[in-house]
Design a protein around this motif. Structure first.
Motif, PDB file in Angstrom:
ATOM      1  N   UNK A  28       0.836  -1.209   0.000  1.00 14.11           N
ATOM      2  CA  UNK A  28       0.000   0.000   0.000  1.00 14.11           C
ATOM      3  C   UNK A  28       0.871   1.260   0.000  1.00 14.11           C
ATOM      4  N   UNK A  29       1.906   1.263   0.825  1.00 11.50           N
ATOM      5  CA  UNK A  29       2.804   2.416   0.871  1.00 11.50           C
ATOM      6  C   UNK A  29       3.550   2.568  -0.448  1.00 11.50           C
ATOM      7  N   UNK A  30       3.996   1.456  -1.015  1.00 11.04           N
ATOM      8  CA  UNK A  30       4.709   1.504  -2.288  1.00 11.04           C
ATOM      9  C   UNK A  30       3.808   2.016  -3.393  1.00 11.04           C
ATOM     10  N   UNK A  31       2.554   1.571  -3.394  1.00 10.38           N
ATOM     11  CA  UNK A  31       1.620   2.043  -4.420  1.00 10.38           C
ATOM     12  C   UNK A  31       1.319   3.522  -4.243  1.00 10.38           C
ATOM     13  N   UNK A  32       1.223   3.964  -3.002  1.00  7.46           N
ATOM     14  CA  UNK A  32       0.972   5.386  -2.736  1.00  7.46           C
ATOM     15  C   UNK A  32       2.129   6.244  -3.267  1.00  7.46           C
ATOM     16  N   UNK A  33       3.370   5.816  -2.999  1.00  8.93           N
ATOM     17  CA  UNK A  33       4.537   6.549  -3.496  1.00  8.93           C
ATOM     18  C   UNK A  33       4.553   6.552  -5.024  1.00  8.93           C
ATOM     19  N   UNK A  34       4.308   5.391  -5.614  1.00 12.11           N
ATOM     20  CA  UNK A  34       4.304   5.284  -7.074  1.00 12.11           C
ATOM     21  C   UNK A  34       3.256   6.201  -7.698  1.00 12.11           C
ATOM     22  N   UNK A  35       2.045   6.181  -7.162  1.00 13.73           N
ATOM     23  CA  UNK A  35       0.980   7.004  -7.735  1.00 13.73           C
ATOM     24  C   UNK A  35       1.255   8.495  -7.568  1.00 13.73           C
ATOM     25  N   UNK A  36       1.789   8.882  -6.416  1.00 13.63           N
ATOM     26  CA  UNK A  36       2.111  10.303  -6.215  1.00 13.63           C
ATOM     27  C   UNK A  36       3.195  10.779  -7.182  1.00 13.63           C
ATOM     28  N   UNK A  37       4.215   9.944  -7.387  1.00 14.12           N
ATOM     29  CA  UNK A  37       5.282  10.345  -8.304  1.00 14.12           C
ATOM     30  C   UNK A  37       4.821  10.299  -9.769  1.00 14.12           C
TER      31      UNK A  37
END
Length: 110
Positions: A28-37
């Motif tokens: 979930x954290x990795x997906x959040x970082x990916x989507x924000x970037x």
């Protein structure tokens, strides 16, 4: 020069998402970082190209981010309680005075 900046930001977003996934071990954290970037890369792409295609691409990325995060934040549906769980709740039900009834003796205990 500026056209390649959005592509570099997209590649860095993918790499950052992978690093976060491997270090934090939270998808979930990795997906959040990916989507924000990826949103940042889309906005860079919009700043470089002033056409409708760049605007549509940035809007699609932001919409995708919002939909994915809303689906992830909702989480899986709750499971129905089992009979054993219902019996455990029933046994420890408080009485009118706020005390619970003992399971074995039938006496009221504080």
């Amino acid at each position: 020069m500026r056209e390649g900046l959005a592509d570099v930001a997209t590649a860095l977003a993918l790499g950052s998402g992978a690093v976060v996934l491997l270090t934090v071990r939270s998808w979930r954290t990795a997906l959040r970082v990916l989507l924000d970037l990826l949103v940042a890369a889309g906005l860079l792409r919009l700043a470089v190209g002033s056409g409708w295609t760049a605007l549509a691409t940035a809007a699609a990325i932001i919409l995708l981010r919002q939909l994915l995060w809303a689906g992830i934040a909702a989480g899986p549906p709750a499971r129905a309680p089992t009979i054993g769980a219902a019996l455990r709740v029933r046994r420890s039900r408080p009485t009118v005075s706020g005390r619970t009834q003992s399971e074995h003796s039938g006496r009221i205990t504080p």
